[in-house]
Write a protein that holds these residues in place. Structure first.
Motif, PDB file in Angstrom:
ATOM      1  N   UNK A 151       9.838   3.561   7.084  1.00  0.00           N
ATOM      2  CA  UNK A 151       9.625   3.877   5.672  1.00  0.00           C
ATOM      3  C   UNK A 151       9.302   2.644   4.838  1.00  0.00           C
ATOM      4  N   UNK A 152       9.895   1.496   5.209  1.00  0.00           N
ATOM      5  CA  UNK A 152       9.644   0.268   4.455  1.00  0.00           C
ATOM      6  C   UNK A 152       8.305  -0.335   4.905  1.00  0.00           C
ATOM      7  N   UNK A 153       7.389  -0.521   3.964  1.00  0.00           N
ATOM      8  CA  UNK A 153       6.121  -1.168   4.307  1.00  0.00           C
ATOM      9  C   UNK A 153       6.395  -2.606   4.724  1.00  0.00           C
ATOM     10  N   UNK A 154       5.694  -3.088   5.719  1.00  0.00           N
ATOM     11  CA  UNK A 154       5.908  -4.458   6.194  1.00  0.00           C
ATOM     12  C   UNK A 154       4.975  -5.463   5.511  1.00  0.00           C
ATOM     13  N   UNK A 155       4.034  -4.957   4.724  1.00  0.00           N
ATOM     14  CA  UNK A 155       3.200  -5.828   3.896  1.00  0.00           C
ATOM     15  C   UNK A 155       2.792  -5.026   2.658  1.00  0.00           C
ATOM     16  N   UNK A 156       2.322  -5.697   1.608  1.00  0.00           N
ATOM     17  CA  UNK A 156       2.055  -4.998   0.347  1.00  0.00           C
ATOM     18  C   UNK A 156       0.684  -4.332   0.215  1.00  0.00           C
ATOM     19  N   UNK A 157      -0.115  -4.315   1.270  1.00  0.00           N
ATOM     20  CA  UNK A 157      -1.462  -3.744   1.178  1.00  0.00           C
ATOM     21  C   UNK A 157      -1.423  -2.216   1.229  1.00  0.00           C
ATOM     22  N   UNK A 158      -2.023  -1.582   0.225  1.00  0.00           N
ATOM     23  CA  UNK A 158      -2.169  -0.126   0.187  1.00  0.00           C
ATOM     24  C   UNK A 158      -3.557   0.186   0.734  1.00  0.00           C
ATOM     25  N   UNK A 159      -3.617   0.736   1.951  1.00  0.00           N
ATOM     26  CA  UNK A 159      -4.940   0.923   2.552  1.00  0.00           C
ATOM     27  C   UNK A 159      -5.562   2.272   2.170  1.00  0.00           C
ATOM     28  N   UNK A 160      -6.832   2.404   2.455  1.00  0.00           N
ATOM     29  CA  UNK A 160      -7.611   3.563   2.009  1.00  0.00           C
ATOM     30  C   UNK A 160      -7.155   4.852   2.686  1.00  0.00           C
ATOM     31  N   UNK A 161      -6.741   4.762   3.951  1.00  0.00           N
ATOM     32  CA  UNK A 161      -6.289   5.955   4.673  1.00  0.00           C
ATOM     33  C   UNK A 161      -5.052   6.540   4.000  1.00  0.00           C
ATOM     34  N   UNK A 162      -4.142   5.672   3.574  1.00  0.00           N
ATOM     35  CA  UNK A 162      -2.935   6.133   2.884  1.00  0.00           C
ATOM     36  C   UNK A 162      -3.287   6.772   1.541  1.00  0.00           C
ATOM     37  N   UNK A 163      -4.228   6.162   0.831  1.00  0.00           N
ATOM     38  CA  UNK A 163      -4.669   6.696  -0.458  1.00  0.00           C
ATOM     39  C   UNK A 163      -5.276   8.091  -0.294  1.00  0.00           C
ATOM     40  N   UNK A 164      -6.087   8.261   0.732  1.00  0.00           N
ATOM     41  CA  UNK A 164      -6.709   9.561   0.973  1.00  0.00           C
ATOM     42  C   UNK A 164      -5.662  10.604   1.373  1.00  0.00           C
ATOM     43  N   UNK A 169       7.536  13.777   9.030  1.00  0.00           N
ATOM     44  CA  UNK A 169       6.591  14.890   9.123  1.00  0.00           C
ATOM     45  C   UNK A 169       5.290  14.651   8.360  1.00  0.00           C
ATOM     46  N   UNK A 170       5.344  13.845   7.294  1.00  0.00           N
ATOM     47  CA  UNK A 170       4.191  13.749   6.386  1.00  0.00           C
ATOM     48  C   UNK A 170       3.215  12.640   6.722  1.00  0.00           C
ATOM     49  N   UNK A 171       3.624  11.642   7.537  1.00  0.00           N
ATOM     50  CA  UNK A 171       2.748  10.523   7.833  1.00  0.00           C
ATOM     51  C   UNK A 171       2.779   9.487   6.729  1.00  0.00           C
ATOM     52  N   UNK A 172       1.960   8.436   6.872  1.00  0.00           N
ATOM     53  CA  UNK A 172       1.959   7.341   5.905  1.00  0.00           C
ATOM     54  C   UNK A 172       1.284   7.739   4.593  1.00  0.00           C
ATOM     55  N   UNK A 173       1.916   7.329   3.520  1.00  0.00           N
ATOM     56  CA  UNK A 173       1.428   7.640   2.180  1.00  0.00           C
ATOM     57  C   UNK A 173       1.968   6.559   1.243  1.00  0.00           C
ATOM     58  N   UNK A 174       1.212   6.170   0.183  1.00  0.00           N
ATOM     59  CA  UNK A 174       1.721   5.163  -0.761  1.00  0.00           C
ATOM     60  C   UNK A 174       2.785   5.771  -1.665  1.00  0.00           C
ATOM     61  N   UNK A 175       3.950   5.941  -1.105  1.00  0.00           N
ATOM     62  CA  UNK A 175       5.006   6.701  -1.768  1.00  0.00           C
ATOM     63  C   UNK A 175       5.554   5.971  -2.984  1.00  0.00           C
ATOM     64  N   UNK A 176       5.822   4.691  -2.840  1.00  0.00           N
ATOM     65  CA  UNK A 176       6.296   3.891  -3.976  1.00  0.00           C
ATOM     66  C   UNK A 176       5.543   2.575  -4.001  1.00  0.00           C
TER      67      UNK A 176
END
Length: 329
Positions: free
Chosen positions: A283-296, A210-217
């Motif tokens: 839920x598992x990120x497939x690469x370690x990049x935290x992008x700006x859209x997720x941060x916002x 429901x929440x979409x992509x976010x840098x959860x951990x």
């Protein structure tokens, strides 16, 4: 005779050189994880499959049970790196810390909790939550902020439309739900699936979907640590990226078998089902990049929860250079 002596000396020299090379010790890295959760499967894969050793690191893992304790360990140098929600780096930054935490590798990219009802709800709708008692997570933490965000998305005011309880410690929430009066609870896996199997609850919705992509951990460390040990941070990120790709290309059964030593009290079948649930919702990120859209998206969720202390720029607390170099090479 002289030729023999020369040969022996050369041989001894080679042996000494080889021994010196082989005795070179790996660099020790201390990691503080916010909790023990199969949500962090790629991390346990990296440990069990020897990916850290391959890059010359010896990783010591400690579970610190809570965002505040995890950040205390990091900032007091009780740990070199922390695996915790990205929101904690914003809290630290807002306290005018001179050596604040930098997010350098993302591990999970959705919320990891599920809405569990005490009674079966075959035709569940979010409206069913109104006028009920909902056992939520700790105030200010990612699970609770995402939970409130999703409720608002469905037209539910968490403060007025239901009885929201937030006074239970994280480790005690499952037990409090079983023994208490709450009709709904927000739980991680494998607890959610275990409750369903044992008839103690029924999964009716996923907050992650429901929440979409976010840098959860994410993995974070102090800027001073990166300045002094950038090569080791790169090695660590390389091992995590390899583990992320391994998880992406292997079945839930294969993943469960590898990480089971970290969840000895959970049946393999239950681990497999839980991992499959997480994989199905990416839920598992497939690469370690935290992008700006997720941060916002993170800042939006924090702001709506009234927990965003200030609008921290992406470039200030996120380092993508290391992860991008790892992927490129």
């Amino acid at each position: 005779m002289k030729k023999i002596m020369v040969f022996i000396l050369i041989s001894c020299g080679l042996i000494i050189t080889l021994t010196a090379c082989n005795s070179k010790e790996n660099t020790s890295i201390k990691i503080a994880e916010v909790t023990r959760s199969l949500f962090y499967a790629p991390q346990y894969v990296a440990l069990e499959e020897g990916f850290f050793e391959e890059v010359g690191l010896d990783v010591e893992l400690q579970t610190t049970w809570g965002g505040d304790k995890t950040m205390t360990a990091l900032l007091s140098e009780g740990a070199d790196m922390a695996l915790v929600g990205a929101e904690t780096s914003i809290y630290v930054y807002a306290q005018n810390s001179k050596d604040y935490a930098i997010n350098f590798a993302q591990l999970t990219q959705t919320d990891g909790t599920f809405l569990v009802a005490k009674e079966p709800k075959p035709n569940f709708t979010w409206e069913d939550l109104k006028d009920t008692t909902f056992l939520g997570q700790r105030k200010g933490g990612m699970p609770q902020m995402v939970g409130e965000f999703v409720l608002k998305q469905h037209g539910i005011n968490p403060q007025t439309d239901l009885d929201l309880q937030q006074n239970i410690e994280f480790a005690n929430i499952p037990g409090a739900f079983v023994s208490g009066e709450a009709e709904y609870v927000q739980l991680f896996e494998p607890t959610a699936s275990t409750f369903e199997k044992e008839g103690k609850g029924h999964i009716v919705a996923s907050f992650g979907e429901e929440s979409g992509h976010v840098p959860y951990t994410v993995y974070m460390t102090k800027q001073s640590f990166i300045d002094k040990n950038k090569a080791d941070v790169e090695k660590f990120t390389r091992a995590i990226y390899k583990a992320q790709q391994w998880v992406e290309t292997h079945t839930p059964e294969e993943i469960a078998q590898v990480i089971q030593p970290y969840f000895e009290d959970t049946e393999l079948e239950m681990l497999t089902a839980s991992i499959e649930r997480y994989k199905s919702q990416a839920s598992f990120a497939t690469d370690p990049v935290l992008d700006k859209k997720e941060w916002n998206n993170l800042k939006k969720i924090m702001n709506e929860a009234g927990e965003l202390p200030e609008d921290v720029p992406y470039e200030e607390l996120v380092n993508t250079e290391i992860a991008e170099d790892v992927i490129r090479n």
